[in-house]
Design an enzyme around this catalytic site. Structure first.
Site, PDB file in Angstrom:
ATOM      1  N   ASP A   9       0.862  -1.174   0.000  1.00 23.83           N
ATOM      2  CA  ASP A   9       0.000   0.000   0.000  1.00 23.83           C
ATOM      3  C   ASP A   9       0.899   1.224   0.000  1.00 23.83           C
ATOM      4  O   ASP A   9       1.745   1.378   0.888  1.00 23.83           O
ATOM      5  CB  ASP A   9      -0.896  -0.024   1.248  1.00 23.83           C
ATOM      6  CG  ASP A   9      -1.916   1.109   1.265  1.00 23.83           C
ATOM      7  OD1 ASP A   9      -1.720   2.096   0.536  1.00 23.83           O
ATOM      8  OD2 ASP A   9      -2.899   1.010   2.013  1.00 23.83           O
ATOM      9  N   GLY A  31     -10.179   7.854  -5.582  1.00 22.15           N
ATOM     10  CA  GLY A  31      -9.197   6.788  -5.665  1.00 22.15           C
ATOM     11  C   GLY A  31      -8.012   7.014  -4.742  1.00 22.15           C
ATOM     12  O   GLY A  31      -8.169   7.370  -3.571  1.00 22.15           O
ATOM     13  N   ASP A  33      -5.826   9.399  -4.817  1.00 22.46           N
ATOM     14  CA  ASP A  33      -5.758  10.810  -4.429  1.00 22.46           C
ATOM     15  C   ASP A  33      -6.576  11.051  -3.157  1.00 22.46           C
ATOM     16  O   ASP A  33      -6.124  11.715  -2.212  1.00 22.46           O
ATOM     17  CB  ASP A  33      -6.282  11.671  -5.580  1.00 22.46           C
ATOM     18  CG  ASP A  33      -6.092  13.158  -5.326  1.00 22.46           C
ATOM     19  OD1 ASP A  33      -5.037  13.537  -4.795  1.00 22.46           O
ATOM     20  OD2 ASP A  33      -6.989  13.941  -5.673  1.00 22.46           O
ATOM     21  N   SER A 116      -1.509   6.311 -14.130  1.00 31.11           N
ATOM     22  CA  SER A 116      -2.517   6.304 -15.205  1.00 31.11           C
ATOM     23  C   SER A 116      -3.163   4.947 -15.445  1.00 31.11           C
ATOM     24  O   SER A 116      -3.973   4.807 -16.366  1.00 31.11           O
ATOM     25  CB  SER A 116      -1.932   6.840 -16.530  1.00 31.11           C
ATOM     26  OG  SER A 116      -1.705   8.229 -16.454  1.00 31.11           O
ATOM     27  N   GLY A 118      -5.237   3.346 -13.510  1.00 36.65           N
ATOM     28  CA  GLY A 118      -6.538   3.207 -12.869  1.00 36.65           C
ATOM     29  C   GLY A 118      -7.647   3.767 -13.742  1.00 36.65           C
ATOM     30  O   GLY A 118      -7.891   3.282 -14.855  1.00 36.65           O
TER      31      GLY A 118
END
Length: 315
Positions: A9, A31, A33, A116, A118
């Site tokens: 993670d 997400g 962010d 990028s 996701g």
């Protein structure tokens, strides 16, 4: 520059900076962010807002606040449409600009997500290839510790087909049956002469290492970079005749020096290790050595896929 791919993670990474793939506008995007802002606290958004709109591939850096990471590097990655609109170059630029910003701020460690891949829909396998290519090139001029953190199952699966012959099928040397790895023949050594044995009897690992470096006509910088070993660790080894490395480090140097199996066993022996046909890590490394495959990135990808720890790094 040491480099590791981790299944982890990103928010748990205790590094100088984590990379946040975000929106161009100063609001919480969702997400990853959203998770970063939630853990960091409201101060992160306040600082991010000061920068206004972000241009594609051009990052900014903020403090990490309540995160384990000291800083967050925010960047807008490309949206994938059809692969024919410059997306690959845009993604390359994104990684390159982030690494350059990190170097400018003299950061010693950084952790990336797979940018990028996701909601921006960049195919994960292709995104992984871009990331690795940029990181490998950057490594030639940097000692920064770089992590590529692959968290979700889809991204983890995307890493599997990246390596040629990843499944290994059936070879004369090694067979992989599902998750079981079996070496049908023991690792063999050529007979050593008495003179060779006596000549090396008092060698330490450090002395053996530098003997091989001299024999191969290599320089220190090339060796520790190819070994994926931290410069500070290499300096410790160089300054201490009796330094005892981890097995991971010793194996990494054997790859960097492009040693054959016999030479690898000689180097390992000086650190108190050997190769075993009952240990998956040993089998994988020995397989690559026998095939004269000395790309430590490729070897570490295979180790990652098989659930083993990578070699080199800061061990």
């Amino acid at each position: 520059m040491p480099f590791e791919i981790l299944r982890n993670d990103l928010l748990t990474m205790n590094v100088d900076a984590i990379v946040n793939s975000t929106s161009s506008e100063p609001f919480i995007f969702g997400g990853l962010d959203a998770k970063i802002h939630q853990m960091a606290g409201p101060e992160l958004l306040k600082e991010r807002t000061k920068y206004g709109s972000l241009k594609l591939s051009y990052p900014i850096i903020t403090l990490g606040y309540k995160l384990l990471a000291k800083h967050v590097i925010h960047v807008v990655g490309p949206i994938y449409k059809n692969g024919k609109l410059g997306e690959k170059q845009q993604l390359k630029d994104t990684y390159q600009h982030v690494l350059e910003l990190a170097a400018e701020h003299k950061l010693e460690s950084i952790a990336f997500p797979l940018i990028s891949s996701g909601i921006f829909k960049y195919p994960r396998k292709e995104a992984l290839e871009v990331a690795l290519n940029v990181i490998k090139q950057f490594s030639e001029a940097s000692d920064m510790m770089i992590y590529l953190v692959v968290y979700d199952e889809a991204s983890f699966e995307a890493s599997k087909p990246y390596i040629d012959e990843l499944k290994y099928a059936k070879t004369n040397e090694i067979e992989f049956f599902e998750n079981r790895m079996v070496s049908p023949k023991m690792l063999r050594r050529k007979p050593r002469t008495i003179d060779e044995l006596i000549d090396e009897i008092d060698f330490t690992f450090q002395e053996m290492l530098f003997k091989f470096i001299d024999q191969k006509g290599l320089n220190d910088v090339d060796v520790y970079k190819k070994a994926n070993v931290d410069r500070k660790l290499f300096s410790k080894i160089k300054s201490n005749r009796f330094y005892q490395p981890s097995k991971s480090t010793a194996l990494a140097f054997s790859i960097a020096l492009e040693l054959n199996l016999d030479e690898t066993l000689d180097l390992l022996k000086k650190a108190g290790y050997t190769l075993s046909d009952a240990i998956p890590l040993d089998i994988i490394v020995a397989y690559h050595i026998e095939k004269a495959i000395y790309d430590i990135y490729e070897i570490n990808m295979v180790l990652f896929d098989k659930g083993e720890h990578s070699i080199g790094s800061m061990n």
